[in-house]
Design an enzyme around this catalytic site. Sequence first.
Site, short mmCIF file in Angstrom:
data_model
loop_
_atom_site.label_atom_id
_atom_site.label_comp_id
_atom_site.label_asym_id
_atom_site.label_seq_id
_atom_site.Cartn_x
_atom_site.Cartn_y
_atom_site.Cartn_z
N SER A 128 14.35 -32.70 2.52
CA SER A 128 14.60 -31.74 3.70
C SER A 128 15.83 -31.97 3.84
O SER A 128 16.36 -30.83 4.09
CB SER A 128 13.75 -32.22 5.19
OG SER A 128 13.92 -33.40 5.27
N ASP A 169 20.84 -39.34 5.81
CA ASP A 169 20.25 -38.37 4.68
C ASP A 169 21.35 -37.38 4.45
O ASP A 169 21.46 -36.86 3.29
CB ASP A 169 18.82 -37.95 5.03
CG ASP A 169 17.76 -39.22 5.39
OD1 ASP A 169 18.04 -40.43 4.97
OD2 ASP A 169 16.64 -38.74 5.81
C1 GLA Z 1 14.58 -41.31 7.40
C2 GLA Z 1 15.59 -40.69 8.48
C3 GLA Z 1 17.01 -41.55 8.38
C4 GLA Z 1 16.86 -43.00 8.54
C5 GLA Z 1 15.75 -43.40 7.46
C6 GLA Z 1 15.48 -45.09 7.86
O1 GLA Z 1 15.10 -41.19 6.28
O2 GLA Z 1 15.79 -39.29 8.22
O3 GLA Z 1 17.73 -41.15 9.36
O4 GLA Z 1 16.45 -43.12 9.74
O5 GLA Z 1 14.61 -42.76 8.02
O6 GLA Z 1 16.44 -45.76 7.82
#
Ligand code: GLA
Length: 374
Positions: A128, A169
Amino acid sequence: MTMNPSQPFQLALTRFKDAFGGTPRLFRAPGRINIIGEHVDYAGGKVMPAAIDYACYVAAAPNQENALHVTTDLGTARIDLNQFERQGDWRDYVAGMAFALRDAGHVVTGHNLAIASDVPMGAGVSSSAALEVAVGLALTGGQVVGPLLALIAQAAENHYVGMACGIMDQYASACAVAGHALMLDCTSLEAKQVSLPQTVCFLVIDSGVKHRHTTGGYASRRADCETAAQLLGVSLLSEVHDEAALTGLSGNPRKRARHVVSEIARTTAAQQALEAQDLVGLGRLLNQSHKSLALDMEVSTPEVDRLTALAQATHGIYGARMMGGGFGGSIIALADPALAQMAMETIVTTYAGFLGRRPDAIVVRAAAGAGEVK
Ligand code: GLA
């Protein structure tokens, strides 16, 4: 998670030609792995992600309407830019980017978009974020990039999609550099590119289990961390450096805070290990990270624990842990490139005996962050 036989960039271009005609510009944004620094970004901690060579491609050209015409693997859509309406599916990531860009003061006009991606969905490699970042580039003609683009993509996810994720991410997808891990301080957003030695690669193996309470579980972990910070009188848990400071806490806030404080210390140690090319030391930190995520953060599952233990015990693997938000999804294993394929086969075959089918698995190397494909 097998490689898409038709290259997604070609698919995006063909789709564009079939649906709209004309000559589009092409933008790419990758998925990510996270080497270490899990469940700490929203607490202001340090993370060490890298982009992977699986990406989302958007072929784009302006149109004469105040609307986005979108065609993707998942269907087609017309998104009215005069009237945003949440749909509860993939369209929200596209519309959310238009919404968040405007909210940040950028002009967004009508566009035709053809999207194709080979980032595995629901496997914890940020399909995403890749979609958001690629759409953001496309809608701004590549004018909004880097950390600013990442922040707008995070805002789209937080305020439009409704997932209270941290910045990791989107930042990794927007700002990664090939051959490097990205050491990111999620409070200051200071980033350092750390070169990855040729002697290491990463396995991403999907547990094949996706639990339904992912979003709720994630939000409750984040809430526990905020409660802990409040009780300790700090605005973010990353301000606490010593586990001894947590003795006044109890229950879940204490466990979550213990994870955050120890994980940030492990991430700092991991940077040092990487810079010293100490892969054995780095692997040990990954194993410790998993234990903390399982016991203190409580975001693992029995299947993920089993897969992680299997990987940790396999020849050619330096260390392994669950990756991403948790509650199922993938693990990451740090591997010796010369032994990676063999190690992956061993893990996949053994885990298949438990899962009842072969899990999806890929070997990845650190790829470039988002940009225009010329
Ligand atoms: C998901 C969230 C990130 C982070 C990870 C855990 O990927 O989108 O922002 O918090 O979980 O590290």
